[in-house]
Design an enzyme around this catalytic site. Structure first.
Site, short mmCIF file in Angstrom:
data_model
loop_
_atom_site.label_atom_id
_atom_site.label_comp_id
_atom_site.label_asym_id
_atom_site.label_seq_id
_atom_site.Cartn_x
_atom_site.Cartn_y
_atom_site.Cartn_z
N GLU A 435 1.05 -1.25 -0.05
CA GLU A 435 0.07 -0.11 -0.07
C GLU A 435 1.19 1.35 -0.12
O GLU A 435 0.72 2.06 0.82
CB GLU A 435 -0.98 0.01 1.09
CG GLU A 435 -2.19 -1.05 0.87
CD GLU A 435 -3.12 -1.04 2.06
OE1 GLU A 435 -3.04 0.15 2.71
OE2 GLU A 435 -4.10 -1.65 2.15
N GLU A 510 -5.32 -8.79 1.03
CA GLU A 510 -5.80 -8.27 2.21
C GLU A 510 -7.27 -8.35 1.71
O GLU A 510 -8.05 -7.84 0.90
CB GLU A 510 -5.51 -6.83 2.85
CG GLU A 510 -4.08 -6.94 3.63
CD GLU A 510 -3.95 -5.48 4.08
OE1 GLU A 510 -4.84 -4.66 4.22
OE2 GLU A 510 -2.79 -5.26 4.03
#
Length: 802
Positions: A435, A510
């Site tokens: 991220e 995720e």
């Protein structure tokens, strides 16, 4: 001839087993001294910043790095040590504080953000001609290290360990003094990270002609029922003369039986030179490592010089094949396997980030029982013992780099990570980052990714990489070059991305992120609790059923990793204070299951699962409707209240069932049929708390001062049923050579201490449960733990230290 060779190899192996002088790995975990420094005031930081420490070697005047510095008033500790878990909770409005669990560490708390460690140890004169190396498995973070007044080095990373050659600085006439300054004022993550020397410390003693740290790489290629095993051995000559020697390797089975041996490879190595030798062996009828059969072989590497063995190393390894197919999914050893993974940070209730090795095995075992087959180390290098647990128990691992960065510092971290972990059978995929919103979608991200991918392929050509991108159907930046496209959430975009990029395998790095509080069934904004069902999730995420249905029913999904397997300190969501812990876990911080556990277990295992929630203690709601959830993998289920049917329903695959039931005390029972087999489950209205019950995970510990066990504590009624709303305070007393090192209860808003003063250990139950973690001493004998609570019958449990 064959019998003679077999006898020769057996004798050789027995001889190797008795070699103790070739090298030593000495634990330096015990008998440290610890004291806080100060990040903003050098006068309170032992003059660090006032005194000149770096202008000349071994000039330290009267500073803290002086071996003669008096540290007898400092606190005595052993490592692993996390000082943050010991600190009180502090209410604050700063983002840094809430993400790290409201513990006073960081730039706003200079008085508790610097830790000084000192250790005295001695070395036998007979080893004066050996090489000495300090090995730190993990320090959080930015650690500066001295020995005997000499600056040794700095380890910037809070997660990747480092080793330092200290041969030239060793003292054989008196104590050696090791000093470490740990600076935790800057965070690396946005979650609880702890601080201190929170992993093991070793002193490696070797010949100067030796195998350097992480200098062995074992990899294999499966060829039908056989395997070709390649061992790459790096040798280093720290002698001041050219050295001659040989190296050879043995492969044994898990029990030590020799299976095959290489010939001795002759070496002539110049002064302070390295060389890497590749040797190959053939294994017939190779037994492959898998999540169901985690079989490990051993490589014994032997280095000789002048007909004397000077270095011997043992490397465990597994043989497996992996295949990532963009349309058909993931294959382990040629068999399709849907990745059923969890993300996890490294902290646990009561002990923060400083886990005894046993806790790594305990946590992986809990995940295996859930039905998980894969673990993502989020978002940093894991402790070596975690990977050893995954190797031994059969858990695939994504091993992840902390930052997407190609500066010399982060390249060095990435190289150390790969070289350290590439022999682990459990590691099936590397991750180059997570991220990085500022760069993941642009040319910076693409170029950095290409650099890291090239390094990964150079150091480990047997594996590939992913990157955890919080991006939807976007093919730019990192996604253009990453071999396995990772999706953080955005499960709605996976199908479109696969349509547009059909040749790139897809993995949910995720997924999910349902927020739940164990045993709570109503939203509570005062205590910061959310209902313990699959109904609440942050805006960026989804419910468990939403993502898992997509992953389970589409072959192009390799599978995915739930955020998270366990709750963890910090990153409180959806609330802030008094919430000091996340709610994301399938299990809480103690490892106690929440209701969502049974959803995943229903569809991730072949076990007979039939679970009813909520509990059935609702006196204030008599006659009112209660929403009852049933998680199961049965084909159909009928629900009964006090013997009367509430209705029968067919269980939709990868889903759950619900009924509205008007509450009355008694028994709520479910009867299910799974392929014709009857399975049952019930919840009952319990009585009031009556006694304390202790259950331990194991009853025999090794008398080494490091082994540990978990005691789970329940509050039960007079019929032995756990009281699901009990919050009784439990006091603990211990006799024998062991100590309590932490307590917890899974309450994400509890401000009770994880660490208590000796003789004052206690914890309140949260919805019927709490937990105690016990560390063995070094004296064999009996240890008894007593748990008592006011007005309840006391529990006691005995374990043996051997």
């Amino acid at each position: 001839m064959k019998n003679f060779q077999k006898q020769y190899l057996t004798a050789l192996f027995l001889a190797l087993s008795f070699i103790t002088s070739a090298q030593q790995k000495i634990s330096l975990d015990d008998d440290w001294r610890f004291q806080f420094g100060h990040a903003a005031n050098p006068d309170k930081d032992f003059d660090y910043g006032n005194k000149l420490l770096f202008h000349k070697s071994n000039v330290f005047e009267t500073t803290v790095v002086n071996p003669k510095f008096i540290d007898t008033t400092w606190r005595k500790i052993n490592v692993p040590h996390d000082w943050v878990v010991e600190l009180p909770f502090v209410k604050s409005t700063t983002h840094e504080m809430d993400t790290h669990g409201y513990k006073p560490v960081g730039s706003a708390y200079p008085e508790t953000s610097i830790g000084w460690y000192r250790k005295h140890f001695s070395i036998d004169k007979k080893d004066a001609n050996k090489r000495f190396e300090l090995q730190f498995d993990g320090i959080y973070r930015n650690a500066t290290i001295w020995i005997n007044g000499f600056y040794v080095g700095t380890n910037f990373s809070g997660y990747v360990g480092n080793s330092f050659d200290v041969t030239d600085y060793m003292n054989f006439e008196s104590d050696n003094v090791l000093v470490v300054r740990v600076d935790a004022t800057q965070a690396e993550g946005w979650f609880y990270e702890g601080a201190g020397i929170y992993r093991h410390v070793w002193l490696n003693v070797t010949n100067k002609f030796h195998i350097p740290q992480d200098g062995i790489f074992v990899h294999s290629e499966v060829q039908g029922k056989n395997a070709s095993v390649t061992i790459e051995t790096t040798l280093q000559n720290n002698n001041l003369i050219t050295t001659n020697g040989t190296v050879y390797n043995l492969i044994t089975d898990r029990n030590g039986k020799i299976l095959v041996q290489t010939s001795e490879h002759k070496i002539n190595l110049g002064i302070r030179k390295n060389i890497t030798i590749k040797q190959k062996m053939k294994l017939t009828n190779a037994r492959l490592w898998s999540v169901d059969d985690p079989y490990l072989y051993k490589v014994i590497t032997v280095v000789k010089s002048g007909n004397h063995i000077v270095h011997q190393a043992q490397t465990r390894f597994g043989i497996k094949t992996v295949r990532f197919d963009a349309n058909e999914g993931f294959f382990l050893n040629g068999k399709h396997l849907k990745i059923q993974g969890t993300n996890n940070h490294q902290d646990h209730a009561g002990i923060g980030s400083a886990l005894p090795d046993y806790l790594q095995y305990y946590r992986i075992k809990l995940l295996k029982e859930l039905g998980s087959n894969a673990y993502r180390a989020s978002h940093n290098a894991p402790t070596p013992e975690l990977l050893e647990a995954c190797d031994s128990l059969g858990m695939l691992v994504i091993d992840e780099q902390r930052l997407l960065n190609s500066s010399p510092e982060y390249i060095d971290q990435f190289q150390r990570l790969i070289k350290r972990d590439r022999n682990h059978a459990s590691v099936f995929l590397w991750s180059i980052g997570n991220e990085e919103q500022n760069i993941q979608g642009n040319d910076y991200g693409k170029k950095i990714a290409q650099t890291l991918l090239a390094i990964q392929k150079e150091l480990d050509p047997t594996r590939t990489s992913t990157y955890a991108a919080d991006m939807a159907n976007e093919f730019k930046g990192v996604n253009e070059v990453i071999p396995i496209r990772g999706f953080n959430y955005r499960e709605y975009a996976v199908a479109d991305y696969h349509r547009d990029h059909p040749n790139q395998p897809l993995l949910g790095t995720e997924m999910g992120s349902t927020v739940t509080t164990r045993g709570i069934y109503e939203k509570d904004e005062i205590r910061a609790y959310v209902p313990d069902q699959d109904i609440t999730h942050p805006w960026w995420a989804s419910k468990a059923e939403t993502w898992w249905k997509l992953a389970a029913e589409n072959d192009y999904w390799l599978g995915g990793f739930v955020w998270t397997g366990f709750d963890y300190r910090g990153e409180p969501t959806p609330y802030k204070w008094p919430n000091i812990s996340s709610h994301f876990g399938i299990m809480d911080v103690c490892g106690f299951p929440k209701n969502i556990y049974y959803y995943y277990q229903s569809w991730w295992t072949d076990k007979d699962v039939l679970h009813i929630s909520p509990h059935w203690n609702w006196p204030e709601k008599t006659g009112q409707p209660i929403e009852v959830w049933v998680n199961s993998n049965a084909d159909e289920i009928e629900l009964f209240l006090n013997g009367k049917t509430v209705g029968k329903k067919v269980m939709p695959r990868n889903s759950h069932l619900k009924w509205q039931v008007n509450y009355e005390p008694g028994t709520l029972e479910a009867i299910g049929y799974k392929k014709g087999k009857k399975i049952t489950s019930k919840v009952e209205t319990t009585g009031t708390p009556y006694k304390v019950v202790l259950n331990t995970d194991k009853s025999i510990l090794t008398a080494n001062g490091k082994d540990a066990t978990v005691f789970n504590v329940s509050i039960v009624d007079d019929k032995g049923r756990e009281v699901p709303v009990a919050d009784n305070r439990v006091l603990f007393a211990l006799s024998g050579d062991a100590k309590i090192i932490g307590v917890g209860n899974g309450d994400p808003s509890s401000h009770e201490p994880d660490k208590c003063a000796e003789g004052a250990w206690q914890r309140s139950a949260f919805n019927g449960k709490c937990q105690v973690i016990l560390l063995a001493g070094k004296t064999p004998g009996t240890v008894t733990l007593e748990a008592k609570s006011n007005g309840l019958f006391t529990a006691s449990a005995t374990i043996q230290i051997q």
